[in-house]
Write a protein that holds these residues in place. Sequence first.
Motif, PDB file in Angstrom:
ATOM      1  N   TYR A  66     -14.766 -44.967 -14.157  1.00  0.00           N
ATOM      2  CA  TYR A  66     -13.893 -45.825 -13.129  1.00  0.00           C
ATOM      3  C   TYR A  66     -12.720 -45.587 -13.501  1.00  0.00           C
ATOM      4  O   TYR A  66     -11.893 -46.865 -13.630  1.00  0.00           O
ATOM      5  CB  TYR A  66     -14.119 -47.183 -13.089  1.00  0.00           C
ATOM      6  CG  TYR A  66     -14.247 -48.249 -12.544  1.00  0.00           C
ATOM      7  CD1 TYR A  66     -13.200 -48.388 -11.519  1.00  0.00           C
ATOM      8  CD2 TYR A  66     -13.590 -49.371 -13.076  1.00  0.00           C
ATOM      9  CE1 TYR A  66     -12.557 -49.562 -10.244  1.00  0.00           C
ATOM     10  CE2 TYR A  66     -13.320 -50.283 -12.257  1.00  0.00           C
ATOM     11  CZ  TYR A  66     -13.211 -50.108 -10.756  1.00  0.00           C
ATOM     12  OH  TYR A  66     -12.768 -51.249 -10.135  1.00  0.00           O
ATOM     13  N   ARG A  67     -11.589 -45.073 -12.342  1.00  0.00           N
ATOM     14  CA  ARG A  67     -10.472 -44.714 -12.833  1.00  0.00           C
ATOM     15  C   ARG A  67      -9.783 -45.657 -11.092  1.00  0.00           C
ATOM     16  O   ARG A  67      -9.657 -45.946 -10.516  1.00  0.00           O
ATOM     17  CB  ARG A  67      -9.493 -43.351 -11.806  1.00  0.00           C
ATOM     18  CG  ARG A  67     -10.055 -42.171 -13.626  1.00  0.00           C
ATOM     19  CD  ARG A  67      -9.543 -40.472 -12.460  1.00  0.00           C
ATOM     20  NE  ARG A  67     -10.443 -40.048 -11.629  1.00  0.00           N
ATOM     21  CZ  ARG A  67     -10.157 -38.919 -10.528  1.00  0.00           C
ATOM     22  NH1 ARG A  67      -9.052 -38.417 -11.452  1.00  0.00           N
ATOM     23  NH2 ARG A  67     -11.178 -38.988 -10.024  1.00  0.00           N
ATOM     24  N   PRO A  68      -8.553 -46.223 -11.718  1.00  0.00           N
ATOM     25  CA  PRO A  68      -7.441 -46.010 -12.834  1.00  0.00           C
ATOM     26  C   PRO A  68      -7.873 -46.656 -14.126  1.00  0.00           C
ATOM     27  O   PRO A  68      -6.322 -47.279 -14.939  1.00  0.00           O
ATOM     28  CB  PRO A  68      -6.411 -46.880 -12.334  1.00  0.00           C
ATOM     29  CG  PRO A  68      -6.678 -47.876 -11.401  1.00  0.00           C
ATOM     30  CD  PRO A  68      -8.523 -47.725 -10.842  1.00  0.00           C
ATOM     31  N   PHE A  69      -8.382 -47.161 -14.278  1.00  0.00           N
ATOM     32  CA  PHE A  69      -8.821 -48.524 -15.753  1.00  0.00           C
ATOM     33  C   PHE A  69      -9.731 -47.574 -16.311  1.00  0.00           C
ATOM     34  O   PHE A  69      -8.791 -47.646 -17.593  1.00  0.00           O
ATOM     35  CB  PHE A  69      -9.735 -49.428 -15.602  1.00  0.00           C
ATOM     36  CG  PHE A  69      -9.218 -50.251 -14.498  1.00  0.00           C
ATOM     37  CD1 PHE A  69      -8.124 -50.765 -14.570  1.00  0.00           C
ATOM     38  CD2 PHE A  69      -9.681 -50.511 -12.848  1.00  0.00           C
ATOM     39  CE1 PHE A  69      -7.578 -52.203 -13.563  1.00  0.00           C
ATOM     40  CE2 PHE A  69      -9.416 -50.907 -12.470  1.00  0.00           C
ATOM     41  CZ  PHE A  69      -8.414 -51.504 -12.741  1.00  0.00           C
ATOM     42  N   SER A  80      -8.470 -41.737 -20.785  1.00  0.00           N
ATOM     43  CA  SER A  80      -7.665 -42.295 -20.520  1.00  0.00           C
ATOM     44  C   SER A  80      -7.414 -42.995 -19.071  1.00  0.00           C
ATOM     45  O   SER A  80      -8.442 -43.488 -18.727  1.00  0.00           O
ATOM     46  CB  SER A  80      -6.321 -40.898 -19.886  1.00  0.00           C
ATOM     47  OG  SER A  80      -7.442 -40.924 -18.519  1.00  0.00           O
ATOM     48  N   GLY A  81      -6.751 -44.045 -18.766  1.00  0.00           N
ATOM     49  CA  GLY A  81      -6.209 -44.796 -17.748  1.00  0.00           C
ATOM     50  C   GLY A  81      -6.256 -46.237 -18.301  1.00  0.00           C
ATOM     51  O   GLY A  81      -5.479 -46.612 -19.668  1.00  0.00           O
ATOM     52  N   VAL A  82      -5.919 -46.962 -17.260  1.00  0.00           N
ATOM     53  CA  VAL A  82      -5.176 -48.123 -17.927  1.00  0.00           C
ATOM     54  C   VAL A  82      -5.070 -49.364 -19.588  1.00  0.00           C
ATOM     55  O   VAL A  82      -4.983 -49.212 -19.671  1.00  0.00           O
ATOM     56  CB  VAL A  82      -4.414 -49.427 -16.402  1.00  0.00           C
ATOM     57  CG1 VAL A  82      -4.284 -50.879 -17.417  1.00  0.00           C
ATOM     58  CG2 VAL A  82      -4.253 -48.917 -15.414  1.00  0.00           C
ATOM     59  N   GLU A 218      -9.547 -50.061  -6.628  1.00  0.00           N
ATOM     60  CA  GLU A 218     -10.146 -48.506  -6.444  1.00  0.00           C
ATOM     61  C   GLU A 218      -9.719 -47.644  -5.708  1.00  0.00           C
ATOM     62  O   GLU A 218      -9.378 -46.639  -5.973  1.00  0.00           O
ATOM     63  CB  GLU A 218     -11.202 -48.486  -7.551  1.00  0.00           C
ATOM     64  CG  GLU A 218     -12.240 -47.349  -8.051  1.00  0.00           C
ATOM     65  CD  GLU A 218     -13.569 -47.514  -7.906  1.00  0.00           C
ATOM     66  OE1 GLU A 218     -13.539 -46.361  -8.726  1.00  0.00           O
ATOM     67  OE2 GLU A 218     -13.531 -48.088  -6.917  1.00  0.00           O
ATOM     68  N   THR A 219     -10.388 -48.720  -4.947  1.00  0.00           N
ATOM     69  CA  THR A 219      -9.420 -48.111  -3.386  1.00  0.00           C
ATOM     70  C   THR A 219      -8.030 -47.342  -3.172  1.00  0.00           C
ATOM     71  O   THR A 219      -8.042 -46.759  -2.674  1.00  0.00           O
ATOM     72  CB  THR A 219     -10.056 -48.857  -1.921  1.00  0.00           C
ATOM     73  OG1 THR A 219      -9.342 -50.110  -2.425  1.00  0.00           O
ATOM     74  CG2 THR A 219     -11.072 -49.797  -2.166  1.00  0.00           C
ATOM     75  N   ALA A 277       2.112 -47.242 -13.950  1.00  0.00           N
ATOM     76  CA  ALA A 277       1.995 -45.242 -14.582  1.00  0.00           C
ATOM     77  C   ALA A 277      -0.383 -44.914 -13.425  1.00  0.00           C
ATOM     78  O   ALA A 277       0.700 -44.056 -13.237  1.00  0.00           O
ATOM     79  CB  ALA A 277       1.536 -45.310 -15.660  1.00  0.00           C
ATOM     80  N   TRP A 278      -0.241 -45.561 -13.186  1.00  0.00           N
ATOM     81  CA  TRP A 278      -1.891 -45.105 -12.258  1.00  0.00           C
ATOM     82  C   TRP A 278      -1.656 -45.319 -10.575  1.00  0.00           C
ATOM     83  O   TRP A 278      -2.111 -44.737 -10.311  1.00  0.00           O
ATOM     84  CB  TRP A 278      -2.703 -45.434 -12.952  1.00  0.00           C
ATOM     85  CG  TRP A 278      -3.289 -45.362 -14.174  1.00  0.00           C
ATOM     86  CD1 TRP A 278      -2.878 -45.090 -15.788  1.00  0.00           C
ATOM     87  CD2 TRP A 278      -4.068 -44.146 -14.830  1.00  0.00           C
ATOM     88  NE1 TRP A 278      -3.462 -44.205 -16.631  1.00  0.00           N
ATOM     89  CE2 TRP A 278      -3.735 -43.906 -15.658  1.00  0.00           C
ATOM     90  CE3 TRP A 278      -4.780 -43.302 -13.831  1.00  0.00           C
ATOM     91  CZ2 TRP A 278      -5.099 -42.022 -16.195  1.00  0.00           C
ATOM     92  CZ3 TRP A 278      -5.838 -41.869 -13.947  1.00  0.00           C
ATOM     93  CH2 TRP A 278      -6.371 -41.944 -15.257  1.00  0.00           C
ATOM     94  N   MET A 279      -1.064 -46.991 -10.499  1.00  0.00           N
ATOM     95  CA  MET A 279      -1.739 -47.525  -9.121  1.00  0.00           C
ATOM     96  C   MET A 279       0.111 -46.951  -8.183  1.00  0.00           C
ATOM     97  O   MET A 279       0.039 -47.148  -6.924  1.00  0.00           O
ATOM     98  CB  MET A 279      -1.967 -48.506  -9.510  1.00  0.00           C
ATOM     99  CG  MET A 279      -3.564 -48.021  -9.511  1.00  0.00           C
ATOM    100  SD  MET A 279      -4.198 -49.996  -9.017  1.00  0.00           S
ATOM    101  CE  MET A 279      -4.069 -50.540 -10.195  1.00  0.00           C
TER     102      MET A 279
END
Length: 281
Positions: A66-69, A80-82, A218-219, A277-279
Amino acid sequence: MRRAAALSALTCALALTATAPTTAPAAPAARPDRPSAAAHTAARPATLLDTVPRRGVLRVCTTGDYRPFTHRDPASGAYSGVDVSMARDLAASLDAKPKYVATTWAKLVDDLAAGRCDIAMGGVSVTLPRARKAAFSEPTRTDGKTPIVRCADQDAYRTLEQIDRPGTTVIVNPGGTNEQFARSVIKRATIKRHPDNTTIFDEIIAGRADVMMTDASETRYQAKIHPELCAVHPDRPFTFSEKAYAVPRADFAFKEYVDQWVHLAKHDGTYKKYEDAWMGE
């Protein structure tokens, strides 16, 4: 005379024997207002706040899909992920290292309740059914279900009425809140289950599905990495929810610690740094 003297001496000996103590004196009873140290230790319940530092390991249940988490690289097995970054920080604050325990959305809180891990992290939405089995920390962010579609179709799937039509295929990952929401609102469209949440968006790009309704966070992320896809009104989702970390239901000391740690991370810029950093754009 000798017989009388002997009887007298025997009588005195028997009297002394009868009055001598046969056992050691009993220890004085403990005062009710001063329980013994052993009783105090036994009355204090065990808490992960003590166990994790002694063990040197924080066991983290996470799905890795479940990116970005949370994301598990299939080649290296690295996470990896938040929330993976947050897990490392939480473990470090407890003088420990994180150990990631693979789970699924259907089994996540059951694995936590069974003691297979100490905390569940990775974009976990707070729901009442989950709250019956686990306690939740202070929320990390608000979220809600909203559509993601091919950009060419974004005007055709803006409302539930537009989505819930014969001929529309709504794709879901099994066992989590996305499937639960879709089944509660979709009556005429087709619901298609796809077991791999890491490739589910490819199904929309390829035309094998039309819509997925998932968390707005996520979207946004998937639209960022897939130019063919667009998040539909992520600032106005269909539902309201919060994301948080699940901890054992009865461990109040550990929950209070995690609450305070989340509170500080949200206000000192730590959580925002990882999320950006992810979103971030």
